[in-house]
Design a protein around this motif. Structure first.
Motif, PDB file in Angstrom:
ATOM      1  N   MET A  17       0.917  -1.380  -0.094  1.00 46.58           N
ATOM      2  CA  MET A  17      -0.142   0.040   0.031  1.00 46.58           C
ATOM      3  C   MET A  17       0.885   1.308   0.174  1.00 46.58           C
ATOM      4  O   MET A  17       2.099   1.345   0.654  1.00 46.58           O
ATOM      5  CB  MET A  17      -0.891   0.091   1.142  1.00 46.58           C
ATOM      6  N   ILE A  18       0.506   2.368  -0.573  1.00 46.11           N
ATOM      7  CA  ILE A  18       1.088   3.618  -0.745  1.00 46.11           C
ATOM      8  C   ILE A  18       1.021   4.369   0.558  1.00 46.11           C
ATOM      9  O   ILE A  18      -0.151   4.541   0.994  1.00 46.11           O
ATOM     10  CB  ILE A  18       0.541   4.332  -1.881  1.00 46.11           C
ATOM     11  N   HIS A  19       2.075   4.775   0.881  1.00 44.90           N
ATOM     12  CA  HIS A  19       2.077   5.620   2.141  1.00 44.90           C
ATOM     13  C   HIS A  19       1.152   7.099   1.943  1.00 44.90           C
ATOM     14  O   HIS A  19       1.399   7.375   0.822  1.00 44.90           O
ATOM     15  CB  HIS A  19       3.451   6.113   2.702  1.00 44.90           C
ATOM     16  N   PRO A  20       0.256   7.242   2.890  1.00 44.54           N
ATOM     17  CA  PRO A  20      -0.651   8.632   2.601  1.00 44.54           C
ATOM     18  C   PRO A  20       0.216   9.707   2.264  1.00 44.54           C
ATOM     19  O   PRO A  20      -0.370  10.662   1.355  1.00 44.54           O
ATOM     20  CB  PRO A  20      -1.392   8.737   3.882  1.00 44.54           C
ATOM     21  N   ASP A  21       1.392  10.352   2.694  1.00 41.92           N
ATOM     22  CA  ASP A  21       2.141  11.235   2.272  1.00 41.92           C
ATOM     23  C   ASP A  21       2.437  11.048   0.899  1.00 41.92           C
ATOM     24  O   ASP A  21       2.464  12.226  -0.046  1.00 41.92           O
ATOM     25  CB  ASP A  21       3.430  11.553   3.198  1.00 41.92           C
ATOM     26  N   ASN A  70      -3.529  15.655 -19.643  1.00 34.49           N
ATOM     27  CA  ASN A  70      -4.832  15.424 -18.770  1.00 34.49           C
ATOM     28  C   ASN A  70      -4.895  14.156 -18.494  1.00 34.49           C
ATOM     29  O   ASN A  70      -5.269  13.588 -17.358  1.00 34.49           O
ATOM     30  CB  ASN A  70      -5.932  15.806 -19.910  1.00 34.49           C
ATOM     31  N   LEU A  71      -4.592  13.003 -19.118  1.00 33.90           N
ATOM     32  CA  LEU A  71      -4.671  11.621 -18.937  1.00 33.90           C
ATOM     33  C   LEU A  71      -3.539  11.308 -17.660  1.00 33.90           C
ATOM     34  O   LEU A  71      -4.223  10.799 -17.004  1.00 33.90           O
ATOM     35  CB  LEU A  71      -4.479  10.725 -19.872  1.00 33.90           C
ATOM     36  N   ALA A  72      -2.420  11.736 -17.835  1.00 34.60           N
ATOM     37  CA  ALA A  72      -1.558  11.568 -16.662  1.00 34.60           C
ATOM     38  C   ALA A  72      -1.891  12.254 -15.557  1.00 34.60           C
ATOM     39  O   ALA A  72      -1.825  11.528 -14.604  1.00 34.60           O
ATOM     40  CB  ALA A  72       0.015  11.936 -17.171  1.00 34.60           C
ATOM     41  N   GLY A  73      -2.504  13.426 -15.514  1.00 34.60           N
ATOM     42  CA  GLY A  73      -2.997  14.091 -14.443  1.00 34.60           C
ATOM     43  C   GLY A  73      -4.197  13.423 -13.816  1.00 34.60           C
ATOM     44  O   GLY A  73      -3.984  13.103 -12.276  1.00 34.60           O
ATOM     45  N   ALA A  74      -5.073  12.827 -14.505  1.00 33.88           N
ATOM     46  CA  ALA A  74      -6.335  12.090 -13.797  1.00 33.88           C
ATOM     47  C   ALA A  74      -5.649  10.807 -13.285  1.00 33.88           C
ATOM     48  O   ALA A  74      -6.243  10.400 -12.312  1.00 33.88           O
ATOM     49  CB  ALA A  74      -7.093  11.722 -14.916  1.00 33.88           C
ATOM     50  N   ALA A  75      -4.698  10.211 -13.927  1.00 36.17           N
ATOM     51  CA  ALA A  75      -4.206   8.714 -13.455  1.00 36.17           C
ATOM     52  C   ALA A  75      -3.483   9.063 -12.328  1.00 36.17           C
ATOM     53  O   ALA A  75      -3.479   8.366 -11.041  1.00 36.17           O
ATOM     54  CB  ALA A  75      -3.172   8.106 -14.403  1.00 36.17           C
ATOM     55  N   THR A  89      -5.915   9.954  -9.499  1.00 36.23           N
ATOM     56  CA  THR A  89      -6.713   8.596  -9.052  1.00 36.23           C
ATOM     57  C   THR A  89      -5.884   7.903  -7.960  1.00 36.23           C
ATOM     58  O   THR A  89      -6.375   7.326  -7.122  1.00 36.23           O
ATOM     59  CB  THR A  89      -6.882   8.016 -10.282  1.00 36.23           C
ATOM     60  N   VAL A  90      -4.681   7.903  -8.248  1.00 37.74           N
ATOM     61  CA  VAL A  90      -3.639   7.088  -7.271  1.00 37.74           C
ATOM     62  C   VAL A  90      -3.902   7.675  -5.746  1.00 37.74           C
ATOM     63  O   VAL A  90      -4.175   7.014  -4.828  1.00 37.74           O
ATOM     64  CB  VAL A  90      -2.184   7.072  -7.689  1.00 37.74           C
ATOM     65  N   SER A  91      -3.857   9.250  -5.806  1.00 44.21           N
ATOM     66  CA  SER A  91      -4.273   9.759  -4.712  1.00 44.21           C
ATOM     67  C   SER A  91      -5.593   9.368  -3.874  1.00 44.21           C
ATOM     68  O   SER A  91      -5.569   9.244  -3.032  1.00 44.21           O
ATOM     69  CB  SER A  91      -4.008  11.149  -4.700  1.00 44.21           C
ATOM     70  N   LEU A  92      -6.581   9.437  -4.903  1.00 44.49           N
ATOM     71  CA  LEU A  92      -7.776   9.434  -4.400  1.00 44.49           C
ATOM     72  C   LEU A  92      -8.249   7.962  -3.939  1.00 44.49           C
ATOM     73  O   LEU A  92      -9.030   7.655  -3.369  1.00 44.49           O
ATOM     74  CB  LEU A  92      -8.905   9.827  -5.678  1.00 44.49           C
ATOM     75  N   VAL A  93      -7.394   6.872  -4.409  1.00 44.39           N
ATOM     76  CA  VAL A  93      -7.814   5.596  -3.787  1.00 44.39           C
ATOM     77  C   VAL A  93      -7.014   5.469  -2.346  1.00 44.39           C
ATOM     78  O   VAL A  93      -7.829   4.637  -1.809  1.00 44.39           O
ATOM     79  CB  VAL A  93      -6.840   4.476  -4.860  1.00 44.39           C
ATOM     80  N   VAL A  94      -6.108   6.089  -2.152  1.00 43.75           N
ATOM     81  CA  VAL A  94      -5.595   6.197  -0.681  1.00 43.75           C
ATOM     82  C   VAL A  94      -6.524   6.934  -0.083  1.00 43.75           C
ATOM     83  O   VAL A  94      -6.913   6.737   1.216  1.00 43.75           O
ATOM     84  CB  VAL A  94      -4.295   6.482  -0.445  1.00 43.75           C
ATOM     85  N   HIS A  95      -6.865   8.157  -0.514  1.00 40.66           N
ATOM     86  CA  HIS A  95      -7.664   9.354   0.343  1.00 40.66           C
ATOM     87  C   HIS A  95      -8.902   9.539  -0.567  1.00 40.66           C
ATOM     88  O   HIS A  95      -9.198  10.139  -1.175  1.00 40.66           O
ATOM     89  CB  HIS A  95      -6.903  10.769   0.211  1.00 40.66           C
ATOM     90  N   THR A  96      -9.751   8.428  -0.044  1.00 40.62           N
ATOM     91  CA  THR A  96     -10.878   8.299  -0.937  1.00 40.62           C
ATOM     92  C   THR A  96     -12.034   9.258  -0.690  1.00 40.62           C
ATOM     93  O   THR A  96     -12.321   9.970   0.128  1.00 40.62           O
ATOM     94  CB  THR A  96     -11.806   6.781  -0.430  1.00 40.62           C
ATOM     95  N   ALA A 113       0.900   9.444  -1.293  1.00 33.08           N
ATOM     96  CA  ALA A 113      -0.334   9.556  -1.911  1.00 33.08           C
ATOM     97  C   ALA A 113      -0.627  10.946  -2.553  1.00 33.08           C
ATOM     98  O   ALA A 113      -1.128  11.388  -3.496  1.00 33.08           O
ATOM     99  CB  ALA A 113      -1.478   8.684  -1.536  1.00 33.08           C
ATOM    100  N   THR A 114      -0.544  11.914  -1.391  1.00 35.50           N
ATOM    101  CA  THR A 114      -0.729  13.205  -1.605  1.00 35.50           C
ATOM    102  C   THR A 114       0.065  13.826  -2.322  1.00 35.50           C
ATOM    103  O   THR A 114      -0.236  14.663  -3.413  1.00 35.50           O
ATOM    104  CB  THR A 114      -0.419  13.828   0.118  1.00 35.50           C
ATOM    105  N   PHE A 115       1.422  13.533  -2.236  1.00 33.79           N
ATOM    106  CA  PHE A 115       2.351  14.110  -3.233  1.00 33.79           C
ATOM    107  C   PHE A 115       2.007  13.792  -4.790  1.00 33.79           C
ATOM    108  O   PHE A 115       2.133  14.690  -5.780  1.00 33.79           O
ATOM    109  CB  PHE A 115       3.819  13.412  -2.761  1.00 33.79           C
ATOM    110  N   VAL A 116       1.667  12.515  -4.935  1.00 34.22           N
ATOM    111  CA  VAL A 116       1.516  12.132  -6.305  1.00 34.22           C
ATOM    112  C   VAL A 116       0.131  12.826  -6.692  1.00 34.22           C
ATOM    113  O   VAL A 116       0.053  13.305  -8.063  1.00 34.22           O
ATOM    114  CB  VAL A 116       1.198  10.529  -6.378  1.00 34.22           C
ATOM    115  N   GLY A 117      -0.786  12.963  -6.011  1.00 37.97           N
ATOM    116  CA  GLY A 117      -2.025  13.781  -6.274  1.00 37.97           C
ATOM    117  C   GLY A 117      -1.559  15.121  -6.723  1.00 37.97           C
ATOM    118  O   GLY A 117      -2.318  15.856  -7.726  1.00 37.97           O
ATOM    119  N   PHE A 118      -0.592  15.805  -5.969  1.00 37.97           N
ATOM    120  CA  PHE A 118      -0.148  17.232  -6.255  1.00 37.97           C
ATOM    121  C   PHE A 118       0.417  17.294  -7.827  1.00 37.97           C
ATOM    122  O   PHE A 118       0.169  18.214  -8.446  1.00 37.97           O
ATOM    123  CB  PHE A 118       0.532  17.834  -5.287  1.00 37.97           C
ATOM    124  N   LEU A 119       1.260  16.300  -7.976  1.00 37.78           N
ATOM    125  CA  LEU A 119       1.760  16.051  -9.405  1.00 37.78           C
ATOM    126  C   LEU A 119       0.401  16.082 -10.452  1.00 37.78           C
ATOM    127  O   LEU A 119       0.526  16.646 -11.274  1.00 37.78           O
ATOM    128  CB  LEU A 119       2.651  14.872  -9.644  1.00 37.78           C
TER     129      LEU A 119
END
Length: 85
Positions: A1-5, A40-45, A48-55, A7-13
């Motif tokens: 599982m991805i660490h929440p921090d 746009n596709l890369a951003g959505a992907a 999504t990684v972040s949103l799977v961790v922080h639903t 996932a947040t960083f990936v979401g910001f990217l």
């Protein structure tokens, strides 16, 4: 599982990708559809990684639509590119 921090960083990217794509669309008179929809596709992907961790279901559904539209845009760009060649 991805660490929440992480996932947040990936979401910001991902957020940065989507904002950059929108800025590119706004500033460029004739944007490259591969660059625009690919970003746009890369951003959505990435979001999504972040949103799977922080639903957050509404945001997760939004990213699904965002990715689907980006894929449709890429398919259209490929079709248009082939018809010009």
């Amino acid at each position: 599982m991805i660490h929440p921090d992480v996932a947040t960083f990936v979401g910001f990217l991902g957020m940065a990708c989507i904002i950059a794509a929108y800025a590119y669309l706004t500033w460029k008179p004739e944007p490259n559809p591969f660059l625009l929809h690919g970003t746009n596709l890369a951003g959505a992907a990435l979001l999504t990684v972040s949103l799977v961790v922080h639903t957050n279901w509404p945001s997760l559904v939004l990213e699904g639509f965002w990715a689907a539209i980006a894929l449709w845009g890429l398919a259209k760009a490929v079709r248009d590119h082939r018809s010009r060649s």
